[in-house]
Design an enzyme around this catalytic site. Sequence first.
Site, mmCIF file in Angstrom:
data_model
loop_
_atom_site.group_PDB
_atom_site.id
_atom_site.type_symbol
_atom_site.label_atom_id
_atom_site.label_comp_id
_atom_site.label_asym_id
_atom_site.label_seq_id
_atom_site.Cartn_x
_atom_site.Cartn_y
_atom_site.Cartn_z
ATOM 1 N N LYS A 49 0.892 -1.231 0.189
ATOM 2 C CA LYS A 49 0.020 -0.042 -0.110
ATOM 3 C C LYS A 49 0.956 1.000 0.082
ATOM 4 O O LYS A 49 2.093 1.265 0.405
ATOM 5 C CB LYS A 49 -0.907 -0.225 1.447
ATOM 6 C CG LYS A 49 -0.166 0.144 2.773
ATOM 7 C CD LYS A 49 -1.032 -0.113 3.669
ATOM 8 C CE LYS A 49 -0.233 -0.088 5.053
ATOM 9 N NZ LYS A 49 -1.111 -0.310 6.056
ATOM 10 N N ARG A 147 -10.755 0.310 14.727
ATOM 11 C CA ARG A 147 -10.583 0.876 13.611
ATOM 12 C C ARG A 147 -11.460 0.466 12.536
ATOM 13 O O ARG A 147 -12.813 0.448 12.986
ATOM 14 C CB ARG A 147 -9.240 1.001 13.099
ATOM 15 C CG ARG A 147 -8.774 2.311 12.305
ATOM 16 C CD ARG A 147 -7.413 2.132 11.996
ATOM 17 N NE ARG A 147 -7.122 1.036 11.131
ATOM 18 C CZ ARG A 147 -5.557 0.913 10.824
ATOM 19 N NH1 ARG A 147 -4.562 1.787 10.948
ATOM 20 N NH2 ARG A 147 -5.254 -0.006 9.958
ATOM 21 N N TYR A 281 14.705 30.353 7.455
ATOM 22 C CA TYR A 281 13.474 31.221 8.064
ATOM 23 C C TYR A 281 13.298 31.121 9.551
ATOM 24 O O TYR A 281 13.679 30.239 9.977
ATOM 25 C CB TYR A 281 12.126 30.476 7.496
ATOM 26 C CG TYR A 281 11.794 30.628 5.955
ATOM 27 C CD1 TYR A 281 12.198 31.609 5.339
ATOM 28 C CD2 TYR A 281 11.685 29.308 5.166
ATOM 29 C CE1 TYR A 281 12.005 31.843 3.891
ATOM 30 C CE2 TYR A 281 11.525 29.660 3.772
ATOM 31 C CZ TYR A 281 11.657 30.489 2.996
ATOM 32 O OH TYR A 281 11.282 30.680 1.991
ATOM 33 N N MET A 329 10.476 24.345 2.377
ATOM 34 C CA MET A 329 9.704 23.583 1.387
ATOM 35 C C MET A 329 10.704 22.654 0.588
ATOM 36 O O MET A 329 10.205 21.613 0.040
ATOM 37 C CB MET A 329 8.897 24.598 0.435
ATOM 38 C CG MET A 329 8.062 23.826 -0.460
ATOM 39 S SD MET A 329 6.711 24.779 -1.319
ATOM 40 C CE MET A 329 5.580 25.289 -0.039
#
Length: 423
Positions: A49, A147, A281, A329
Amino acid sequence: MDATTADTTAARSATPSRAWAEIDLAALRGNVRALRERAAGAALMAVVKADAYGHGLLPCARAARQAGADWLGTATPEEALALRAAGVGGPVLCWLWTPGGPWREAIEADVDVSVSGMWALREVTDAARAAGRPARVQLKSDTGLGRNGCQPADWPELTAAARAAETEGLIRVTGLWSHFACADEPGHPSVAAQLTAFHEALATAEAAGLRPEVRHMANSPATLTLPEAYFDLVRTGVAMYGISPVPQVGGPADFGLRPVMTLAAHLAHVKRVPGGHGVSYGHSYVTPGETTLALVPLGYADGIPRHASGAGPVLVAGKLRTVAGRVAMDQFVVDLGGDSARVGERAVLFGTGEHGEPTAEDWARAAGTIAYEIVTRIGARVPRLYRDDPEGAGGPGGGGGPEGRSDEPVAGTAYPHPEQGRR
Ligand SMILES: *Cc1c(COP(=O)(O)O)cnc(C)c1O
Protein backbone atom coordinates in the site's frame (compact mmCIF):
# COMPACT_ATOMS: atom_id res chain seq x y z
CA MET A 1 34.30 0.92 -24.35
CA ASP A 2 33.27 -2.41 -22.82
CA ALA A 3 29.81 -3.24 -21.60
CA THR A 4 30.56 -2.39 -17.98
CA THR A 5 31.79 1.07 -18.87
CA ALA A 6 28.72 1.62 -21.01
CA ASP A 7 26.39 0.56 -18.18
CA THR A 8 28.14 2.77 -15.67
CA THR A 9 28.01 5.74 -18.00
CA ALA A 10 24.32 5.18 -18.56
CA ALA A 11 23.72 4.93 -14.82
CA ARG A 12 25.57 8.18 -14.17
CA SER A 13 23.91 10.16 -16.87
CA ALA A 14 20.55 8.90 -15.56
CA THR A 15 21.29 10.02 -11.99
CA PRO A 16 19.16 13.03 -11.15
CA SER A 17 21.19 16.14 -10.46
CA ARG A 18 19.18 17.19 -7.40
CA ALA A 19 18.13 14.29 -5.23
CA TRP A 20 17.00 10.70 -5.47
CA ALA A 21 15.87 7.70 -3.46
CA GLU A 22 17.78 4.58 -4.29
CA ILE A 23 15.68 1.45 -3.86
CA ASP A 24 17.66 -1.74 -3.35
CA LEU A 25 15.44 -4.51 -4.71
CA ALA A 26 17.94 -7.22 -3.80
CA ALA A 27 17.65 -6.08 -0.18
CA LEU A 28 13.86 -6.20 -0.45
CA ARG A 29 13.99 -9.76 -1.77
CA GLY A 30 16.38 -10.73 1.02
CA ASN A 31 13.96 -9.26 3.57
CA VAL A 32 11.05 -11.22 2.09
CA ARG A 33 13.06 -14.42 2.32
CA ALA A 34 14.08 -13.66 5.91
CA LEU A 35 10.44 -13.04 6.88
CA ARG A 36 9.25 -16.19 5.12
CA GLU A 37 11.83 -18.19 7.00
CA ARG A 38 10.77 -16.65 10.31
CA ALA A 39 7.10 -17.45 9.73
CA ALA A 40 7.86 -20.69 7.93
CA GLY A 41 4.53 -22.35 8.65
CA ALA A 42 2.52 -19.45 7.26
CA ALA A 43 2.08 -17.83 3.87
CA LEU A 44 3.42 -14.29 3.43
CA MET A 45 1.51 -11.26 2.23
CA ALA A 46 3.74 -8.42 1.01
CA VAL A 47 1.97 -5.19 1.93
CA VAL A 48 2.55 -2.70 -0.89
CA LYS A 49 0.00 0.00 0.00
CA ALA A 50 0.93 3.68 -0.24
CA ASP A 51 3.22 3.13 -3.23
CA ALA A 52 4.99 0.36 -1.30
CA TYR A 53 5.62 2.69 1.66
CA GLY A 54 7.13 5.19 -0.77
CA HIS A 55 9.43 2.64 -2.42
CA GLY A 56 7.41 2.21 -5.65
CA LEU A 57 4.41 -0.11 -6.05
CA LEU A 58 5.27 -2.18 -9.11
CA PRO A 59 9.01 -2.79 -8.75
CA CYS A 60 8.50 -3.73 -5.09
CA ALA A 61 5.47 -5.94 -5.77
CA ARG A 62 7.38 -7.79 -8.48
CA ALA A 63 10.50 -8.17 -6.35
CA ALA A 64 8.41 -9.46 -3.44
CA ARG A 65 6.75 -12.03 -5.69
CA GLN A 66 10.15 -13.13 -7.04
CA ALA A 67 11.28 -13.73 -3.47
CA GLY A 68 8.23 -15.90 -2.76
CA ALA A 69 5.54 -13.58 -1.41
CA ASP A 70 2.34 -15.61 -1.76
CA TRP A 71 -0.02 -12.65 -1.44
CA LEU A 72 0.09 -8.93 -2.07
CA GLY A 73 -1.88 -6.56 0.15
CA THR A 74 -3.03 -3.01 -0.48
CA ALA A 75 -5.21 -0.56 1.38
CA THR A 76 -7.29 0.85 -1.47
CA PRO A 77 -8.92 -1.04 -4.34
CA GLU A 78 -7.28 1.40 -6.75
CA GLU A 79 -3.87 0.20 -5.60
CA ALA A 80 -4.90 -3.43 -6.14
CA LEU A 81 -6.32 -2.65 -9.58
CA ALA A 82 -3.07 -0.86 -10.51
CA LEU A 83 -1.23 -4.10 -9.81
CA ARG A 84 -3.56 -6.01 -12.10
CA ALA A 85 -3.41 -3.34 -14.82
CA ALA A 86 0.37 -3.78 -14.83
CA GLY A 87 -0.01 -7.53 -15.24
CA VAL A 88 0.79 -8.59 -11.67
CA GLY A 89 -1.05 -11.86 -11.01
CA GLY A 90 -1.58 -14.06 -7.97
CA PRO A 91 -3.60 -13.48 -4.82
CA VAL A 92 -4.18 -9.82 -3.90
CA LEU A 93 -6.24 -8.45 -1.00
CA CYS A 94 -7.36 -4.84 -0.57
CA TRP A 95 -9.07 -3.75 2.60
CA LEU A 96 -10.05 -0.09 2.63
CA TRP A 97 -13.43 0.26 0.97
CA THR A 98 -16.00 3.02 0.94
CA PRO A 99 -19.57 2.95 -0.38
CA GLY A 100 -19.69 3.03 -4.17
CA GLY A 101 -16.18 1.58 -4.49
CA PRO A 102 -15.07 -0.39 -7.57
CA TRP A 103 -16.46 -3.73 -6.34
CA ARG A 104 -17.24 -5.05 -9.81
CA GLU A 105 -13.79 -4.13 -11.17
CA ALA A 106 -12.22 -5.93 -8.21
CA ILE A 107 -14.35 -9.03 -8.79
CA GLU A 108 -13.48 -9.07 -12.48
CA ALA A 109 -9.79 -8.59 -11.66
CA ASP A 110 -9.88 -11.52 -9.22
CA VAL A 111 -8.92 -9.29 -6.31
CA ASP A 112 -9.97 -10.32 -2.79
CA VAL A 113 -12.02 -7.64 -1.06
CA SER A 114 -12.40 -7.05 2.65
CA VAL A 115 -15.81 -6.66 4.23
CA SER A 116 -16.27 -5.21 7.73
CA GLY A 117 -20.01 -4.59 7.76
CA MET A 118 -23.41 -5.35 6.25
CA TRP A 119 -23.34 -2.33 3.91
CA ALA A 120 -20.21 -3.67 2.25
CA LEU A 121 -21.59 -7.19 2.01
CA ARG A 122 -24.67 -5.79 0.23
CA GLU A 123 -22.55 -3.80 -2.22
CA VAL A 124 -20.27 -6.71 -3.04
CA THR A 125 -23.11 -9.21 -3.52
CA ASP A 126 -24.89 -6.72 -5.83
CA ALA A 127 -21.68 -6.33 -7.81
CA ALA A 128 -21.19 -10.10 -8.01
CA ARG A 129 -24.74 -10.51 -9.35
CA ALA A 130 -24.03 -7.84 -11.99
CA ALA A 131 -20.67 -9.37 -12.89
CA GLY A 132 -22.15 -12.84 -13.10
CA ARG A 133 -19.36 -14.34 -11.05
CA PRO A 134 -18.65 -14.78 -7.35
CA ALA A 135 -16.60 -12.28 -5.36
CA ARG A 136 -13.67 -13.39 -3.22
CA VAL A 137 -14.45 -11.88 0.18
CA GLN A 138 -12.41 -11.71 3.39
CA LEU A 139 -14.35 -10.82 6.52
CA LYS A 140 -12.59 -8.51 8.94
CA SER A 141 -13.19 -8.73 12.66
CA ASP A 142 -12.47 -5.86 15.05
CA THR A 143 -10.76 -7.70 17.89
CA GLY A 144 -9.84 -4.49 19.69
CA LEU A 145 -8.12 -2.06 17.33
CA GLY A 146 -11.26 0.04 17.14
CA ARG A 147 -10.62 1.06 13.55
CA ASN A 148 -12.03 -0.97 10.66
CA GLY A 149 -13.52 -4.43 11.19
CA CYS A 150 -16.78 -5.80 12.51
CA GLN A 151 -17.54 -5.53 16.22
CA PRO A 152 -18.07 -8.84 18.08
CA ALA A 153 -21.74 -7.93 18.67
CA ASP A 154 -22.35 -7.66 14.90
CA TRP A 155 -20.11 -10.55 13.84
CA PRO A 156 -22.74 -13.35 14.10
CA GLU A 157 -25.05 -11.43 11.74
CA LEU A 158 -22.24 -10.65 9.26
CA THR A 159 -20.86 -14.19 9.20
CA ALA A 160 -24.33 -15.72 8.82
CA ALA A 161 -25.21 -13.34 5.98
CA ALA A 162 -21.86 -14.05 4.29
CA ARG A 163 -22.50 -17.79 4.58
CA ALA A 164 -25.94 -17.31 3.01
CA ALA A 165 -24.42 -15.34 0.12
CA GLU A 166 -21.85 -18.07 -0.30
CA THR A 167 -24.58 -20.72 -0.49
CA GLU A 168 -26.26 -18.59 -3.15
CA GLY A 169 -23.03 -18.61 -5.16
CA LEU A 170 -22.54 -14.83 -4.94
CA ILE A 171 -19.37 -14.84 -2.88
CA ARG A 172 -16.68 -17.15 -1.66
CA VAL A 173 -15.39 -16.31 1.83
CA THR A 174 -11.66 -16.75 1.30
CA GLY A 175 -10.39 -15.20 4.50
CA LEU A 176 -11.10 -14.23 8.10
CA TRP A 177 -8.81 -11.64 9.54
CA SER A 178 -8.06 -8.91 12.03
CA HIS A 179 -5.39 -6.33 12.88
CA PHE A 180 -3.41 -5.52 16.05
CA ALA A 181 -3.40 -2.20 17.88
CA CYS A 182 -0.22 -2.63 19.97
CA ALA A 183 1.83 -5.47 18.47
CA ASP A 184 4.78 -3.06 18.46
CA GLU A 185 4.69 -3.10 22.27
CA PRO A 186 5.34 -6.78 23.03
CA GLY A 187 3.57 -7.77 26.23
CA HIS A 188 0.94 -5.04 25.98
CA PRO A 189 -2.20 -6.60 27.50
CA SER A 190 -4.27 -5.78 24.40
CA VAL A 191 -2.16 -8.21 22.34
CA ALA A 192 -3.28 -11.29 24.25
CA ALA A 193 -6.84 -9.95 24.48
CA GLN A 194 -6.97 -9.48 20.70
CA LEU A 195 -5.68 -13.01 20.10
CA THR A 196 -8.41 -14.41 22.35
CA ALA A 197 -11.04 -12.31 20.60
CA PHE A 198 -9.80 -13.50 17.21
CA HIS A 199 -10.06 -17.16 18.24
CA GLU A 200 -13.65 -16.46 19.33
CA ALA A 201 -14.42 -14.73 16.04
CA LEU A 202 -12.99 -17.70 14.12
CA ALA A 203 -15.11 -20.12 16.15
CA THR A 204 -18.26 -18.11 15.44
CA ALA A 205 -17.48 -18.00 11.71
CA GLU A 206 -16.76 -21.69 11.57
CA ALA A 207 -19.99 -22.44 13.41
CA ALA A 208 -21.76 -20.41 10.72
CA GLY A 209 -20.27 -22.82 8.17
CA LEU A 210 -17.45 -20.68 6.80
CA ARG A 211 -14.28 -22.50 5.69
CA PRO A 212 -11.79 -19.82 4.65
CA GLU A 213 -8.53 -20.39 2.82
CA VAL A 214 -6.62 -18.08 5.15
CA ARG A 215 -6.98 -16.72 8.68
CA HIS A 216 -4.58 -13.92 9.50
CA MET A 217 -3.72 -11.25 11.99
CA ALA A 218 0.04 -10.62 12.15
CA ASN A 219 1.60 -7.39 10.86
CA SER A 220 5.39 -6.83 10.89
CA PRO A 221 5.77 -6.41 14.65
CA ALA A 222 3.74 -9.56 15.35
CA THR A 223 5.68 -11.44 12.66
CA LEU A 224 8.93 -10.50 14.41
CA THR A 225 7.82 -11.07 18.00
CA LEU A 226 4.66 -13.20 18.27
CA PRO A 227 4.56 -16.66 16.61
CA GLU A 228 1.13 -17.36 18.21
CA ALA A 229 -0.26 -14.76 15.84
CA TYR A 230 0.91 -16.38 12.60
CA PHE A 231 -2.20 -18.47 11.81
CA ASP A 232 -2.17 -19.20 8.03
CA LEU A 233 -0.63 -15.96 6.79
CA VAL A 234 1.43 -12.99 7.96
CA ARG A 235 1.02 -9.51 6.46
CA THR A 236 4.36 -7.75 6.45
CA GLY A 237 4.85 -4.17 5.39
CA VAL A 238 7.53 -2.12 7.07
CA ALA A 239 9.82 -5.07 7.89
CA MET A 240 9.95 -5.97 4.20
CA TYR A 241 11.36 -2.51 3.55
CA GLY A 242 14.10 -3.25 6.07
CA ILE A 243 12.80 -1.12 8.93
CA SER A 244 12.28 -2.48 12.42
CA PRO A 245 8.77 -1.87 13.76
CA VAL A 246 10.08 -2.58 17.25
CA PRO A 247 13.27 -0.49 17.49
CA GLN A 248 13.19 -0.84 21.28
CA VAL A 249 13.55 -4.62 20.80
CA GLY A 250 16.02 -4.67 17.92
CA GLY A 251 17.20 -2.95 14.79
CA PRO A 252 16.81 -4.36 11.28
CA ALA A 253 20.04 -6.38 11.42
CA ASP A 254 18.87 -8.12 14.61
CA PHE A 255 15.99 -9.54 12.55
CA GLY A 256 18.05 -10.30 9.44
CA LEU A 257 16.62 -7.28 7.60
CA ARG A 258 18.29 -4.57 5.53
CA PRO A 259 16.92 -1.08 4.82
CA VAL A 260 15.81 -0.81 1.19
CA MET A 261 15.69 2.97 0.67
CA THR A 262 18.63 5.37 0.61
CA LEU A 263 17.78 9.06 0.29
CA ALA A 264 20.52 11.31 -1.06
CA ALA A 265 21.03 14.68 -2.72
CA HIS A 266 23.77 16.75 -4.29
CA LEU A 267 24.81 19.86 -2.41
CA ALA A 268 23.37 22.85 -4.24
CA HIS A 269 25.63 25.47 -2.69
CA VAL A 270 28.57 25.70 -0.29
CA LYS A 271 29.79 28.99 1.14
CA ARG A 272 31.74 30.65 3.91
CA VAL A 273 29.73 32.93 6.17
CA PRO A 274 30.74 35.07 9.14
CA GLY A 275 29.79 34.31 12.73
CA GLY A 276 26.41 35.57 13.87
CA HIS A 277 24.76 34.81 10.52
CA GLY A 278 21.13 33.68 10.72
CA VAL A 279 20.28 30.52 8.80
CA SER A 280 16.96 29.78 7.06
CA TYR A 281 13.48 31.09 7.93
CA GLY A 282 13.02 32.49 11.38
CA HIS A 283 16.76 32.51 12.06
CA SER A 284 16.26 29.75 14.62
CA TYR A 285 19.94 28.92 13.99
CA VAL A 286 22.69 31.53 14.08
CA THR A 287 26.27 30.59 13.17
CA PRO A 288 28.38 30.49 16.34
CA GLY A 289 31.46 31.72 14.43
CA GLU A 290 32.81 31.95 10.91
CA THR A 291 31.86 28.70 9.24
CA THR A 292 30.95 26.85 6.06
CA LEU A 293 27.30 26.25 5.19
CA ALA A 294 26.13 23.60 2.75
CA LEU A 295 22.72 23.68 1.07
CA VAL A 296 20.83 20.38 0.71
CA PRO A 297 18.15 20.66 -2.01
CA LEU A 298 15.41 18.68 -0.25
CA GLY A 299 12.57 20.06 1.84
CA TYR A 300 9.18 19.33 3.27
CA ALA A 301 7.68 19.22 -0.22
CA ASP A 302 9.85 16.14 -0.68
CA GLY A 303 8.66 14.66 2.60
CA ILE A 304 11.51 15.84 4.82
CA PRO A 305 9.69 16.52 8.08
CA ARG A 306 9.72 20.19 9.13
CA HIS A 307 9.63 18.81 12.67
CA ALA A 308 13.22 17.71 12.08
CA SER A 309 14.32 21.36 11.89
CA GLY A 310 17.49 21.76 13.92
CA ALA A 311 17.59 18.00 14.52
CA GLY A 312 17.66 15.82 11.37
CA PRO A 313 20.98 13.99 10.77
CA VAL A 314 22.82 14.06 7.41
CA LEU A 315 26.09 12.55 6.23
CA VAL A 316 28.08 15.26 4.43
CA ALA A 317 31.79 15.19 3.66
CA GLY A 318 32.37 12.06 5.69
CA LYS A 319 30.74 13.23 8.92
CA LEU A 320 27.32 13.25 10.49
CA ARG A 321 25.88 16.78 10.55
CA THR A 322 22.62 18.19 11.81
CA VAL A 323 20.04 20.27 9.98
CA ALA A 324 20.82 23.91 10.86
CA GLY A 325 17.67 25.93 11.35
CA ARG A 326 14.35 25.25 9.67
CA VAL A 327 13.61 22.73 6.98
CA ALA A 328 12.02 24.79 4.18
CA MET A 329 9.75 23.59 1.39
CA ASP A 330 12.57 22.68 -0.98
CA GLN A 331 15.82 22.95 0.92
CA PHE A 332 17.67 22.98 4.20
CA VAL A 333 21.15 23.94 5.37
CA VAL A 334 23.85 22.12 7.31
CA ASP A 335 26.73 23.79 9.12
CA LEU A 336 30.02 22.10 8.22
CA GLY A 337 31.91 23.95 10.95
CA GLY A 338 35.62 23.87 10.15
CA ASP A 339 35.15 21.35 7.32
CA SER A 340 34.41 22.02 3.72
CA ALA A 341 32.65 20.22 0.90
CA ARG A 342 32.37 20.69 -2.82
CA VAL A 343 29.19 21.92 -4.41
CA GLY A 344 27.62 18.89 -6.08
CA GLU A 345 29.01 16.52 -3.44
CA ARG A 346 26.67 13.85 -2.18
CA ALA A 347 24.73 14.28 1.06
CA VAL A 348 23.06 11.14 2.43
CA LEU A 349 20.00 11.70 4.63
CA PHE A 350 19.38 8.07 5.40
CA GLY A 351 20.22 4.59 4.21
CA THR A 352 21.32 1.26 5.63
CA GLY A 353 23.57 2.90 8.20
CA GLU A 354 26.39 0.61 7.08
CA HIS A 355 28.55 3.42 5.67
CA GLY A 356 28.14 5.92 8.47
CA GLU A 357 24.94 7.44 7.14
CA PRO A 358 21.87 7.91 9.35
CA THR A 359 18.88 5.60 9.07
CA ALA A 360 15.18 6.33 8.63
CA GLU A 361 14.87 5.39 12.31
CA ASP A 362 17.32 8.20 13.20
CA TRP A 363 15.13 10.65 11.27
CA ALA A 364 12.04 9.32 13.00
CA ARG A 365 13.59 10.02 16.38
CA ALA A 366 14.70 13.50 15.26
CA ALA A 367 11.20 14.32 14.03
CA GLY A 368 9.22 12.66 16.84
CA THR A 369 7.58 10.13 14.54
CA ILE A 370 8.05 6.54 13.33
CA ALA A 371 10.28 5.33 10.50
CA TYR A 372 7.16 4.14 8.62
CA GLU A 373 6.24 7.79 8.12
CA ILE A 374 9.75 8.90 7.14
CA VAL A 375 9.97 6.60 4.10
CA THR A 376 6.30 6.72 3.12
CA ARG A 377 6.23 10.53 2.97
CA ILE A 378 9.11 10.84 0.51
CA GLY A 379 7.36 12.77 -2.23
CA ALA A 380 6.76 12.16 -5.90
CA ARG A 381 9.24 14.93 -6.77
CA VAL A 382 12.07 12.63 -5.66
CA PRO A 383 12.86 10.13 -8.42
CA ARG A 384 13.31 6.52 -7.35
CA LEU A 385 16.34 4.74 -8.76
CA TYR A 386 16.05 0.99 -8.68
CA ARG A 387 19.16 -0.92 -7.89
CA ASP A 388 18.86 -4.59 -8.64
CA ASP A 389 22.13 -6.34 -8.03
CA PRO A 390 22.33 -10.03 -8.69
CA GLU A 391 22.07 -11.88 -5.39
CA GLY A 392 25.19 -12.22 -3.33
CA ALA A 393 28.05 -9.86 -4.13
CA GLY A 394 27.86 -6.19 -4.92
CA GLY A 395 27.16 -7.18 -8.50
CA PRO A 396 29.16 -6.82 -11.70
CA GLY A 397 30.14 -3.26 -12.41
CA GLY A 398 28.61 -2.29 -9.11
CA GLY A 399 31.72 -0.46 -8.08
CA GLY A 400 31.75 -2.86 -5.10
CA GLY A 401 32.58 -1.79 -1.60
CA PRO A 402 31.06 0.91 0.50
CA GLU A 403 29.82 3.85 -1.50
CA GLY A 404 28.39 5.90 1.28
CA ARG A 405 31.33 8.24 1.46
CA SER A 406 31.87 8.51 -2.25
CA ASP A 407 30.53 11.55 -3.95
CA GLU A 408 29.67 9.56 -7.04
CA PRO A 409 25.95 10.04 -7.61
CA VAL A 410 24.89 6.39 -7.61
CA ALA A 411 27.56 3.84 -8.29
CA GLY A 412 27.38 1.17 -10.91
CA THR A 413 24.26 -0.85 -11.18
CA ALA A 414 21.68 1.66 -10.07
CA TYR A 415 19.50 2.54 -13.00
CA PRO A 416 16.15 4.14 -13.57
CA HIS A 417 13.47 1.51 -13.60
CA PRO A 418 11.37 1.15 -16.74
CA GLU A 419 8.44 2.36 -14.65
CA GLN A 420 10.28 5.51 -13.66
CA GLY A 421 7.95 7.52 -15.86
CA ARG A 422 5.03 6.79 -13.58
CA ARG A 423 6.42 8.89 -10.81
C1 LIG B 1 -0.35 -1.51 6.86
C2 LIG B 1 -0.99 -2.75 7.28
C3 LIG B 1 -0.22 -3.91 7.49
C4 LIG B 1 1.28 -3.93 7.47
O1 LIG B 1 1.75 -3.34 8.66
P1 LIG B 1 3.31 -3.34 9.01
O2 LIG B 1 3.38 -2.98 10.43
O3 LIG B 1 3.92 -2.32 8.11
O4 LIG B 1 3.80 -4.71 8.71
C5 LIG B 1 -0.88 -5.09 7.77
N1 LIG B 1 -2.22 -5.12 7.85
C6 LIG B 1 -2.98 -4.02 7.68
C7 LIG B 1 -4.45 -4.10 7.81
C8 LIG B 1 -2.39 -2.80 7.40
O5 LIG B 1 -3.15 -1.71 7.24
